[in-house]
Design a protein around this motif. Structure first.
Motif, short mmCIF file in Angstrom:
data_model
loop_
_atom_site.label_atom_id
_atom_site.label_comp_id
_atom_site.label_asym_id
_atom_site.label_seq_id
_atom_site.Cartn_x
_atom_site.Cartn_y
_atom_site.Cartn_z
N THR A 138 0.83 -1.21 0.00
CA THR A 138 0.00 0.00 0.00
C THR A 138 0.86 1.25 0.00
OG1 THR A 138 -1.89 -1.08 1.06
CG2 THR A 138 -1.73 1.31 1.29
N GLU A 139 1.85 1.30 0.87
CA GLU A 139 2.72 2.48 0.93
C GLU A 139 3.43 2.68 -0.41
OE1 GLU A 139 5.61 4.11 4.28
OE2 GLU A 139 6.48 2.36 3.28
N ALA A 140 3.95 1.61 -0.99
CA ALA A 140 4.66 1.71 -2.26
C ALA A 140 3.73 2.19 -3.37
CB ALA A 140 5.27 0.36 -2.63
N LEU A 141 2.55 1.63 -3.44
CA LEU A 141 1.62 1.97 -4.52
C LEU A 141 1.05 3.38 -4.35
CD1 LEU A 141 -0.11 -1.51 -4.68
CD2 LEU A 141 1.06 -0.41 -6.60
N GLN A 142 0.78 3.78 -3.13
CA GLN A 142 0.30 5.15 -2.92
C GLN A 142 1.34 6.16 -3.40
OE1 GLN A 142 -0.60 4.98 1.28
NE2 GLN A 142 -2.80 4.81 0.91
N ALA A 143 2.61 5.87 -3.17
CA ALA A 143 3.66 6.77 -3.63
C ALA A 143 3.72 6.79 -5.16
CB ALA A 143 5.01 6.36 -3.05
N LEU A 144 3.68 5.62 -5.77
CA LEU A 144 3.74 5.54 -7.23
C LEU A 144 2.59 6.28 -7.88
CD1 LEU A 144 4.78 1.79 -7.69
CD2 LEU A 144 6.17 3.80 -8.27
N ILE A 145 1.40 6.15 -7.30
CA ILE A 145 0.21 6.76 -7.90
C ILE A 145 0.18 8.27 -7.66
CG2 ILE A 145 -2.31 6.88 -7.78
CD1 ILE A 145 -2.22 3.82 -7.13
N THR A 146 0.27 8.67 -6.40
CA THR A 146 0.08 10.09 -6.09
C THR A 146 1.25 10.95 -6.55
OG1 THR A 146 0.95 9.81 -3.85
CG2 THR A 146 -1.42 9.57 -4.15
N GLN A 147 2.42 10.35 -6.75
CA GLN A 147 3.59 11.09 -7.20
C GLN A 147 3.82 10.95 -8.71
OE1 GLN A 147 5.51 9.78 -2.98
NE2 GLN A 147 6.91 9.77 -4.70
N TYR A 148 2.88 10.30 -9.40
CA TYR A 148 3.02 10.15 -10.85
C TYR A 148 2.86 11.50 -11.53
CZ TYR A 148 2.16 8.64 -15.63
OH TYR A 148 2.22 8.50 -16.99
N ARG A 149 3.77 11.82 -12.43
CA ARG A 149 3.82 13.18 -13.01
C ARG A 149 3.08 13.33 -14.33
NH1 ARG A 149 9.93 15.03 -13.20
NH2 ARG A 149 8.89 17.01 -13.62
N GLY A 150 2.62 12.24 -14.90
CA GLY A 150 2.12 12.30 -16.27
C GLY A 150 0.66 12.60 -16.45
N VAL A 151 -0.04 12.99 -15.39
CA VAL A 151 -1.47 13.28 -15.46
C VAL A 151 -1.69 14.78 -15.30
CG1 VAL A 151 -3.70 12.98 -14.31
CG2 VAL A 151 -2.20 11.01 -14.64
N ALA A 166 -7.73 1.00 -1.24
CA ALA A 166 -6.76 2.06 -0.94
C ALA A 166 -6.09 2.58 -2.20
CB ALA A 166 -5.70 1.55 0.05
N MET A 167 -5.92 1.72 -3.19
CA MET A 167 -5.32 2.14 -4.44
C MET A 167 -6.34 2.92 -5.28
SD MET A 167 -3.19 0.11 -3.10
CE MET A 167 -2.55 1.71 -2.58
N GLN A 168 -7.59 2.52 -5.22
CA GLN A 168 -8.65 3.30 -5.87
C GLN A 168 -8.69 4.71 -5.29
OE1 GLN A 168 -12.26 1.07 -5.23
NE2 GLN A 168 -11.81 -0.42 -6.83
N TRP A 169 -8.59 4.82 -3.98
CA TRP A 169 -8.62 6.14 -3.34
C TRP A 169 -7.41 6.98 -3.76
CZ3 TRP A 169 -9.41 3.40 2.00
CH2 TRP A 169 -10.70 2.85 2.04
N ALA A 170 -6.26 6.34 -3.89
CA ALA A 170 -5.08 7.07 -4.34
C ALA A 170 -5.27 7.59 -5.76
CB ALA A 170 -3.84 6.18 -4.27
N MET A 171 -5.89 6.79 -6.63
CA MET A 171 -6.18 7.24 -7.99
C MET A 171 -7.17 8.40 -7.96
SD MET A 171 -4.46 5.32 -10.26
CE MET A 171 -5.34 5.00 -11.80
N ASN A 172 -8.17 8.32 -7.10
CA ASN A 172 -9.13 9.43 -6.96
C ASN A 172 -8.41 10.71 -6.52
OD1 ASN A 172 -11.13 7.56 -7.55
ND2 ASN A 172 -11.80 7.32 -5.43
N ALA A 173 -7.50 10.57 -5.56
CA ALA A 173 -6.78 11.74 -5.05
C ALA A 173 -5.88 12.33 -6.13
CB ALA A 173 -5.94 11.34 -3.83
N LEU A 174 -5.23 11.48 -6.91
CA LEU A 174 -4.39 11.97 -8.00
C LEU A 174 -5.23 12.77 -8.99
CD1 LEU A 174 -1.71 11.99 -9.66
CD2 LEU A 174 -2.52 9.87 -10.73
N ALA A 175 -6.38 12.22 -9.39
CA ALA A 175 -7.24 12.91 -10.34
C ALA A 175 -7.72 14.25 -9.78
CB ALA A 175 -8.42 12.03 -10.70
#
Length: 441
Positions: A138-151, A166-175
């Motif tokens: 979870t920690e690793a994936l949250q970092a990968l998703i929320t710190q992704y620069r290409g969106v 938790a990964m769905q929520w991270a994607m929601n937060a990124l968006a």
């Protein structure tokens, strides 16, 4: 002391000294008599289906787990308990950290972290510079998703109903933070390789501005394993990056980073690898660091190193020290052999109830699409209350522990997750219980 015990202590001491890098060999901590540490020897040879049914061998493996007899635990998907040799090693490492304190942490710990990272990298076919340790997937994936620069604004991020919440929520937060749109899709039931690929192809074609796609290799709800490499190729061909959640597949089924094909992966070490709770890893393929932002403006590591993308602070020293021990135990069994055994245990109960009226098994028989985990519903009831009732009935009436899972587009289910300490007889008891419950209507 028995000869196997002497052999284990001798070999464990050598491993402990090598991993620790200094000091006298550490002594093994006492373990429960029911799970005395032994060396299992090389993995079983011969056809995997035959090896999976060698009860003499697998009873020796099961004996390496000190498990409560208060219940038949078929909920191994939460976390994997440590086998006796791993637990003994963990005790040694805890004792050393507690004894040597900051003298150990400041002088000896850095090379131990490197060795643990190298062990993980070798296990998954990656370069050590592509791996950084985390406290879980979870920690690793949250970092990968929320710190992704290409969106950016107007772009699309996409995930499926079977992805971890938790990964769905991270994607929601990124968006939300980038002004992007969230698109979701439902994995079809019944699932097949063709149906899965068709669903992702349709969704990606319908949303050409998709920039980041989340894929869960083996989901925690039904246990379905999706063809990640093929879907990743579909996404990349359309200009989208992929983040893969491999929390449940790593150690449950054979995999390497090349077989996944994605540039960004989160791994768990305290589920199917059996390290102490609080161990995971992040993978970023060489050449793709620029796609992920530095974490919290962390300047402790240069931008050219993956460590700058994940800063966990002070880690659990003994947990990290135990990672090579956990990997060594898994390798002593063999991941292909382990996967075959887990699939055999899964098939044992599924094949006994698949044709029972009212029992709906949510994973297919395709060997590429399922491992140990399988979800089911009874009489098509997908409410939370109905599935909590089934799990409660299995526990209270039959002494079998399972767990209800939510978030599926077609309704909740009950998850069954056998592991190496379970026996075929225990899965037979589950099948008998399900036949009884299903007959009640």
């Amino acid at each position: 002391m028995t000869q196997p015990r002497r052999d284990f202590v001798k070999q464990a001491a050598a491993v402990g000294a090598a991993v620790a890098g200094l000091g006298a060999p550490l002594q093994a901590a006492p373990t429960p008599a029911s799970a005395e540490p032994v060396m299992l020897g090389p993995p079983l040879a011969g056809p995997l289906e035959q090896a999976a049914q060698d009860e003499t061998y697998w009873s020796k493996v099961a004996a390496q787990y000190a498990v409560t007899d208060a219940v038949i635990n078929l909920e191994a998907g939460y976390f994997g308990i440590m086998a006796a040799p791993v637990l003994a090693a963990h005790h040694r490492h805890v004792d050393r950290v507690n004894r040597e304190s900051s003298y150990f942490a400041r002088r000896a710990y850095a090379p131990i972290v490197r060795q643990a990272r190298e062990a993980v990298a070798q296990f998954v076919g990656a370069k050590p510079t592509e791996i950084v340790l985390s406290r879980g997937a979870t920690e690793a994936l949250q970092a990968l998703i929320t710190q992704y620069r290409g969106v950016g604004a107007g772009d699309v991020v996409m995930y499926a109903d079977l992805d971890y919440n938790a990964m769905q929520w991270a994607m929601n937060a990124l968006a939300a933070s980038r002004g992007a749109t969230v698109v979701t899709l439902a994995i079809p039931e019944p699932a097949s390789r063709e149906h899965i690929l068709a669903a992702y192809t349709k969704a990606l074609d319908a949303h050409p501005r998709t920039k980041l796609l989340l894929l869960t290799h083996c989901n925690n709800k039904t246990g379905l394993i999706i063809p990640v490499k093929e879907i990743t190729a579909l996404a990349k061909a359309r200009g989208a990056d992929v983040v893969v959640d491999a929390a449940h597949s790593f150690g449950q089924v054979p995999l390497t980073m090349d077989t996944l094909g994605a540039d960004f992966v989160g791994l768990n070490l305290h589920k199917w690898i059996g390290a102490p709770v609080g161990a995971g890893a992040m993978y970023i393929r060489e050449g793709r660091l620029d796609a992920i932002d530095r974490m919290h403006a962390d300047e402790a590591a240069p931008l050219s190193r993956i460590e700058s993308r994940l800063h966990t602070g002070t880690t659990n020293f003994a947990t990290v020290m135990t990672i090579p021990d956990a990997i060594a135990f898994q390798q002593s069994i063999g991941i292909p052999q382990k996967a075959a055994r887990l699939r055999y245990l899964r098939d044992r109960w599924v094949h006994a109830v698949r044709d029972v009226p009212g029992v709906h098994i949510l994973t297919p028989e395709d060997p590429a699409l399922v491992g140990a985990i399988t979800g089911f519903r009874l009489h098509g009831r997908g409410t939370r209350e109905a599935n909590e009732t089934i799990a409660r009935t299995l526990h209270e009436e039959f002494g079998i522990f399972t767990f209800q899972r939510t978030g599926l587009a077609n309704g909740d289910c009950v998850r069954v997750t056998p592991t190496l300490f379970n026996s075929p007889a225990q899965l037979d008891k589950l099948a008998a219980a399900l036949r009884t419950i299903a007959a009640r209507g």
